[in-house]
Design a protein around this motif. Sequence first.
Motif, mmCIF file in Angstrom:
data_model
loop_
_atom_site.group_PDB
_atom_site.id
_atom_site.type_symbol
_atom_site.label_atom_id
_atom_site.label_comp_id
_atom_site.label_asym_id
_atom_site.label_seq_id
_atom_site.Cartn_x
_atom_site.Cartn_y
_atom_site.Cartn_z
ATOM 1 N N GLY A 98 0.828 -1.192 0.000
ATOM 2 C CA GLY A 98 0.000 0.000 0.000
ATOM 3 C C GLY A 98 0.865 1.246 0.000
ATOM 4 O O GLY A 98 2.043 1.209 0.381
ATOM 5 N N GLN A 99 0.299 2.348 -0.419
ATOM 6 C CA GLN A 99 1.033 3.610 -0.464
ATOM 7 C C GLN A 99 0.065 4.746 -0.160
ATOM 8 O O GLN A 99 -1.150 4.609 -0.310
ATOM 9 C CB GLN A 99 1.669 3.794 -1.847
ATOM 10 C CG GLN A 99 2.546 5.019 -2.012
ATOM 11 C CD GLN A 99 3.679 5.057 -1.005
ATOM 12 O OE1 GLN A 99 3.474 5.498 0.134
ATOM 13 N NE2 GLN A 99 4.865 4.577 -1.398
ATOM 14 N N VAL A 100 0.605 5.860 0.298
ATOM 15 C CA VAL A 100 -0.230 7.028 0.570
ATOM 16 C C VAL A 100 -0.853 7.503 -0.739
ATOM 17 O O VAL A 100 -0.405 7.122 -1.831
ATOM 18 C CB VAL A 100 0.615 8.148 1.212
ATOM 19 C CG1 VAL A 100 1.211 7.665 2.531
ATOM 20 C CG2 VAL A 100 1.715 8.615 0.268
ATOM 21 N N ILE A 105 2.480 11.687 -2.383
ATOM 22 C CA ILE A 105 3.782 11.022 -2.487
ATOM 23 C C ILE A 105 4.888 12.069 -2.613
ATOM 24 O O ILE A 105 4.792 13.001 -3.409
ATOM 25 C CB ILE A 105 3.800 10.062 -3.694
ATOM 26 C CG1 ILE A 105 2.821 8.906 -3.469
ATOM 27 C CG2 ILE A 105 5.208 9.518 -3.924
ATOM 28 C CD1 ILE A 105 2.719 7.944 -4.642
ATOM 29 N N GLY A 106 5.935 11.902 -1.821
ATOM 30 C CA GLY A 106 7.056 12.834 -1.845
ATOM 31 C C GLY A 106 6.915 14.006 -0.907
ATOM 32 O O GLY A 106 7.784 14.890 -0.889
ATOM 33 N N ARG A 107 5.864 14.027 -0.088
ATOM 34 C CA ARG A 107 5.645 15.144 0.837
ATOM 35 C C ARG A 107 5.911 14.763 2.291
ATOM 36 O O ARG A 107 5.550 15.510 3.201
ATOM 37 C CB ARG A 107 4.214 15.669 0.686
ATOM 38 C CG ARG A 107 3.915 16.212 -0.712
ATOM 39 C CD ARG A 107 2.583 16.918 -0.755
ATOM 40 N NE ARG A 107 2.290 17.436 -2.090
ATOM 41 C CZ ARG A 107 1.230 18.188 -2.389
ATOM 42 N NH1 ARG A 107 0.354 18.492 -1.431
ATOM 43 N NH2 ARG A 107 1.027 18.611 -3.610
ATOM 44 N N ASP A 108 6.506 13.602 2.505
ATOM 45 C CA ASP A 108 6.862 13.150 3.855
ATOM 46 C C ASP A 108 5.666 13.107 4.790
ATOM 47 O O ASP A 108 5.739 13.528 5.949
ATOM 48 C CB ASP A 108 7.953 14.060 4.453
ATOM 49 C CG ASP A 108 9.247 13.989 3.669
ATOM 50 O OD1 ASP A 108 9.522 12.911 3.103
ATOM 51 O OD2 ASP A 108 9.968 14.992 3.611
ATOM 52 N N VAL A 109 4.546 12.581 4.294
ATOM 53 C CA VAL A 109 3.362 12.463 5.130
ATOM 54 C C VAL A 109 3.471 11.204 5.974
ATOM 55 O O VAL A 109 4.411 10.412 5.854
ATOM 56 C CB VAL A 109 2.084 12.437 4.260
ATOM 57 C CG1 VAL A 109 1.951 13.745 3.496
ATOM 58 C CG2 VAL A 109 2.103 11.258 3.308
ATOM 59 N N PHE A 110 2.480 10.989 6.824
ATOM 60 C CA PHE A 110 2.496 9.881 7.770
ATOM 61 C C PHE A 110 2.568 8.548 7.042
ATOM 62 O O PHE A 110 1.799 8.285 6.120
ATOM 63 C CB PHE A 110 1.236 9.939 8.637
ATOM 64 C CG PHE A 110 1.119 8.803 9.618
ATOM 65 C CD1 PHE A 110 2.003 8.687 10.676
ATOM 66 C CD2 PHE A 110 0.132 7.847 9.477
ATOM 67 C CE1 PHE A 110 1.899 7.636 11.586
ATOM 68 C CE2 PHE A 110 0.009 6.811 10.376
ATOM 69 C CZ PHE A 110 0.905 6.705 11.436
ATOM 70 N N GLN A 111 3.494 7.716 7.450
ATOM 71 C CA GLN A 111 3.706 6.368 6.930
ATOM 72 C C GLN A 111 3.936 6.359 5.420
ATOM 73 O O GLN A 111 3.456 5.483 4.707
ATOM 74 C CB GLN A 111 2.537 5.444 7.293
ATOM 75 C CG GLN A 111 2.561 5.015 8.753
ATOM 76 C CD GLN A 111 1.749 3.764 9.022
ATOM 77 O OE1 GLN A 111 0.900 3.368 8.240
ATOM 78 N NE2 GLN A 111 2.006 3.134 10.151
ATOM 79 N N GLU A 112 4.715 7.322 4.959
ATOM 80 C CA GLU A 112 5.136 7.291 3.565
ATOM 81 C C GLU A 112 6.586 6.852 3.500
ATOM 82 O O GLU A 112 7.420 7.301 4.299
ATOM 83 C CB GLU A 112 5.010 8.669 2.913
ATOM 84 C CG GLU A 112 5.481 8.674 1.464
ATOM 85 C CD GLU A 112 5.821 10.057 0.946
ATOM 86 O OE1 GLU A 112 6.276 10.165 -0.203
ATOM 87 O OE2 GLU A 112 5.659 11.027 1.705
ATOM 88 N N ALA A 113 6.887 5.969 2.563
ATOM 89 C CA ALA A 113 8.263 5.535 2.326
ATOM 90 C C ALA A 113 8.430 5.261 0.834
ATOM 91 O O ALA A 113 7.520 4.731 0.184
ATOM 92 C CB ALA A 113 8.598 4.276 3.135
#
Length: 281
Positions: A98-100, A105-113
């Motif tokens: 899964g992904q944000v 994407i690319g905004r350093d949000v919660f649980q993004e890698a």
Amino acid sequence: MNSSDAIIRCLLAEGVDVIFGYPGAAIAPFYDAMYRSGKIHHVMVRHEQNAGHAASGYARASGKVGVCCATSGPGAVNLLTALATAYMDSIPIIALTGQVPADLIGRDVFQEADITGACEPFIKYSYLVKDNRDIPRVFREAFYIASSGRPGPVLIDLPMDMLLAPYEEPFVYPDSVDIIGYKPRTQGHARQIERALREIEQAERPVICAGGGVEGYRGHRRRHAYRQPDHGSEPLRQRHRAAGRTRPRPDGRRAQAASHRSWRRPRCALSREQRTAARSA
């Protein structure tokens, strides 16, 4: 039907009936679709790394492509060790993460890698699906890449908003794959094979170091390594993945698994200089 339902149909088209995974918010729409389908058995593990290793073991034992799934961020990162193991051992795995939402994407949000970038050194290929119209093509290509040539893991990153988006196109799963730049060779080089056979036949004490490729992940198509001639030559040396995958020698003994100790045995066919060169290579 939404995109998650389309993904389930892709997996069923590939013959997937078991998935190993651990749920989370970003991958939840996929789990909802899997529950609605009722045709895929989900094995819930206690850690995402276990899901990857379980999919690897399933592929080794069944000869099919193993499938695992995890949520975004730390869930996806926890798959890395299992993916690296599958890459080194040439095991076909499809990892769904899964992904944000795509616009985050690319905004350093919660649980993004950046999981596609993190696993790049030890996977065959990765996809980041932003347009749900690409789902059938992506999954058909992913299974083909994972299982063809030298098998290995392929990762498919699925943003949450894409999983929830309605799938309005007629669902058509591709029958074939034509990937520019990826044409794996499936047949050996005839002249090189004949040359190797001549060298083996002329050798006084031939030694063959066989890797896991002699058996492959297809359990129903086990490859048999070269059987030693009965003229006093040393046993065939095998890496641990290939151990036990050869036919018995004329004296009834099988080849021995190679290890650092086996290369140092007093009766080893290699000379001390050859062993030193092999270890330093």
